[in-house]
Design a protein around this motif. Structure first.
Motif, short mmCIF file in Angstrom:
data_model
loop_
_atom_site.label_atom_id
_atom_site.label_comp_id
_atom_site.label_asym_id
_atom_site.label_seq_id
_atom_site.Cartn_x
_atom_site.Cartn_y
_atom_site.Cartn_z
N LEU A 122 0.83 -1.20 0.00
CA LEU A 122 0.00 0.00 0.00
C LEU A 122 0.87 1.25 0.00
O LEU A 122 0.61 2.21 -0.74
CB LEU A 122 -0.92 0.00 1.23
CG LEU A 122 -1.90 -1.17 1.37
CD1 LEU A 122 -2.60 -1.10 2.71
CD2 LEU A 122 -2.91 -1.16 0.23
N ILE A 123 1.90 1.24 0.81
CA ILE A 123 2.78 2.41 0.92
C ILE A 123 3.45 2.72 -0.41
O ILE A 123 3.55 3.89 -0.83
CB ILE A 123 3.86 2.15 2.00
CG1 ILE A 123 3.20 2.04 3.38
CG2 ILE A 123 4.91 3.26 2.00
CD1 ILE A 123 4.13 1.52 4.45
N ASP A 124 3.89 1.69 -1.12
CA ASP A 124 4.62 1.89 -2.38
C ASP A 124 3.72 2.34 -3.52
O ASP A 124 4.18 3.04 -4.43
CB ASP A 124 5.31 0.58 -2.79
CG ASP A 124 6.45 0.20 -1.87
OD1 ASP A 124 6.93 1.08 -1.13
OD2 ASP A 124 6.86 -0.97 -1.88
N ARG A 125 2.45 1.99 -3.49
CA ARG A 125 1.59 2.23 -4.65
C ARG A 125 0.68 3.44 -4.53
O ARG A 125 0.24 3.99 -5.56
CB ARG A 125 0.73 0.99 -4.93
CG ARG A 125 1.51 -0.21 -5.43
CD ARG A 125 0.59 -1.26 -6.01
NE ARG A 125 -0.13 -0.80 -7.19
CZ ARG A 125 -1.07 -1.50 -7.82
NH1 ARG A 125 -1.42 -2.69 -7.36
NH2 ARG A 125 -1.66 -1.02 -8.90
N ILE A 126 0.34 3.86 -3.32
CA ILE A 126 -0.67 4.91 -3.14
C ILE A 126 0.01 6.26 -2.97
O ILE A 126 0.86 6.44 -2.08
CB ILE A 126 -1.57 4.58 -1.93
CG1 ILE A 126 -2.32 3.26 -2.18
CG2 ILE A 126 -2.57 5.71 -1.67
CD1 ILE A 126 -3.06 2.74 -0.98
N VAL A 127 -0.35 7.21 -3.81
CA VAL A 127 0.30 8.53 -3.82
C VAL A 127 0.22 9.18 -2.45
O VAL A 127 1.20 9.74 -1.93
CB VAL A 127 -0.34 9.43 -4.89
CG1 VAL A 127 0.20 10.85 -4.78
CG2 VAL A 127 -0.06 8.87 -6.28
N GLY A 128 -0.95 9.14 -1.81
CA GLY A 128 -1.15 9.81 -0.54
C GLY A 128 -0.40 9.19 0.62
O GLY A 128 -0.36 9.77 1.72
N ALA A 129 0.20 8.02 0.41
CA ALA A 129 0.97 7.36 1.47
C ALA A 129 2.40 7.90 1.58
O ALA A 129 3.09 7.61 2.55
CB ALA A 129 1.01 5.86 1.22
N LYS A 130 2.82 8.68 0.59
CA LYS A 130 4.18 9.18 0.58
C LYS A 130 4.43 10.11 1.77
O LYS A 130 3.63 10.99 2.07
CB LYS A 130 4.46 9.94 -0.72
CG LYS A 130 5.89 10.43 -0.86
CD LYS A 130 6.12 11.15 -2.18
CE LYS A 130 7.54 11.64 -2.31
NZ LYS A 130 7.78 12.37 -3.59
N ASP A 131 5.55 9.86 2.45
CA ASP A 131 6.01 10.70 3.58
C ASP A 131 5.07 10.68 4.77
O ASP A 131 5.13 11.59 5.62
CB ASP A 131 6.23 12.15 3.11
CG ASP A 131 7.30 12.27 2.05
OD1 ASP A 131 8.26 11.48 2.08
OD2 ASP A 131 7.17 13.14 1.16
N MET A 132 4.21 9.68 4.85
CA MET A 132 3.36 9.54 6.03
C MET A 132 4.09 8.71 7.10
O MET A 132 4.97 7.89 6.77
CB MET A 132 2.04 8.87 5.65
CG MET A 132 1.13 9.73 4.78
SD MET A 132 0.47 11.17 5.66
CE MET A 132 -0.70 10.38 6.77
N PRO A 133 3.77 8.90 8.38
CA PRO A 133 4.47 8.19 9.47
C PRO A 133 3.96 6.77 9.68
O PRO A 133 3.44 6.41 10.74
CB PRO A 133 4.19 9.07 10.69
CG PRO A 133 2.85 9.67 10.40
CD PRO A 133 2.83 9.92 8.91
N HIS A 134 4.12 5.94 8.65
CA HIS A 134 3.66 4.55 8.73
C HIS A 134 4.40 3.83 9.86
O HIS A 134 5.56 4.14 10.16
CB HIS A 134 3.92 3.85 7.40
CG HIS A 134 3.34 4.54 6.23
ND1 HIS A 134 1.99 4.57 5.96
CD2 HIS A 134 3.91 5.29 5.23
CE1 HIS A 134 1.76 5.26 4.86
NE2 HIS A 134 2.91 5.71 4.41
#
Length: 304
Positions: free
Chosen positions: A259-271
């Motif tokens: 999910l992190i690699d594919r979803i634009v809105g996941a970029k730079d989020m504190p996963h």
């Protein structure tokens, strides 16, 4: 086929779950109708957050997160999927399909909270919720996902295959015990009983037995084409998208990176991968999950 309704006596004195009952009429298809139950907590004019549960739980799973979310300023809406919780339960396993679950949940959403909303989803709550995000991204302001994915075929893991076979054929399909085994912290006897409450007999477990076999993890299964189409919108989702997964989940714990690699809105989020956290993360780490949802909504400008 019969449509089973819930026995109110089985839901008496649930721990930390004293929410008023709310109901929506749902067209099941094939000329059948029933009711979907949901929790509606917080001011009606507050920013809404949808809380989607999975297999084989119900909205009781969110009882520890809802107070944190309401205190932060959210209106919390937690439906019981058809076949689960207090919602009506068709007693025929074959009646349950991925597309029908999507239709039933969309009907609920259109009736109850048609405006843009935040989403927290886990397990099948993500298989349904993430597909809805992909199909109608404009209706979601931000997403926090835990221990879930949006599959499009491939090769299932041995752990998932074992779970699928167990759900299909095990004569000892005790829901409360399943929740106990799939959390990293212990449940009380009252909590185990609460997870058993929706399922007084074998017929009432049709939806719970059906769900694992509906996950499109192998090529050729129903739902793959729809999920591939939904991934186009989900991958392009630009609003904040956070993943908080449990380290102790053997089935979905390692799926967050996709999910992190594919979803634009996941970029730079504190996963984050959460310690002492099993598959039902809402039981093990409710405060951290709620705070993640709060922070994500604030980043989106959806929550003050």
């Amino acid at each position: 086929m019969k449509i089973l309704t819930y026995d109110a006596a089985r839901f008496a004195d649930l721990p930390d779950y004293d929410y008023a009952e709310n109901w929506t009429e749902i067209d099941f298809g094939d000329g059948l109708e029933g009711r979907m139950h949901y929790v509606d907590a917080g001011p009606k004019d507050a920013p809404p957050v949808l809380l989607f549960h999975g297999e084989p739980s119900w909205s009781f799973l969110y009882r520890k997160m809802i107070p944190h979310l309401v205190d932060a300023g959210f209106r919390c809406l937690a439906p019981d999927l058809i076949g689960f919780g207090k919602s009506d339960k068709p007693d025929d396993i074959a009646f349950y399909t991925y597309d029908r679950h999507i239709s039933w949940l969309k009907q609920w959403r259109d009736a109850v909270v048609p405006q843009p909303a935040a989403l927290f989803c886990q397990d099948w709550g993500g298989l349904l919720g993430l597909r809805m995000v992909g199909e109608e991204p404009e209706r979601f302001t931000c997403v926090t996902a835990s221990n879930t994915f949006l599959p499009v075929g491939g090769t299932p893991s041995p752990a998932f295959l074992a779970w699928r076979e167990f759900a299909k054929s095990s004569p000892d399909f005790k829901i409360g015990d399943l929740l106990q085994r799939a959390t990293a912290t212990p449940r009380t006897d009252a909590e185990i009983a609460a997870y058993d409450a929706p399922f007084p007999d074998e017929a009432s477990k049709a939806g719970a037995r059906a769900f694992p076999a509906l996950v499109p993890v192998e090529d050729g299964m129903d739902g793959i084409a729809q999920n591939k189409a939904a991934w186009q919108g989900l991958a392009a989702f630009e609003k904040p998208f956070l993943t908080l997964f449990g380290e102790d989940d053997p089935v979905t714990g390692g799926l967050s990176q996709h999910l992190i690699d594919r979803i634009v809105g996941a970029k730079d989020m504190p996963h984050a991968m959460l310690e002492t956290c099993g598959h039902f993360s809402q039981e093990d780490r409710p405060a951290e999950l709620a705070q993640g949802m709060i922070d994500t909504a604030r980043k989106a400008g959806f929550l003050a």
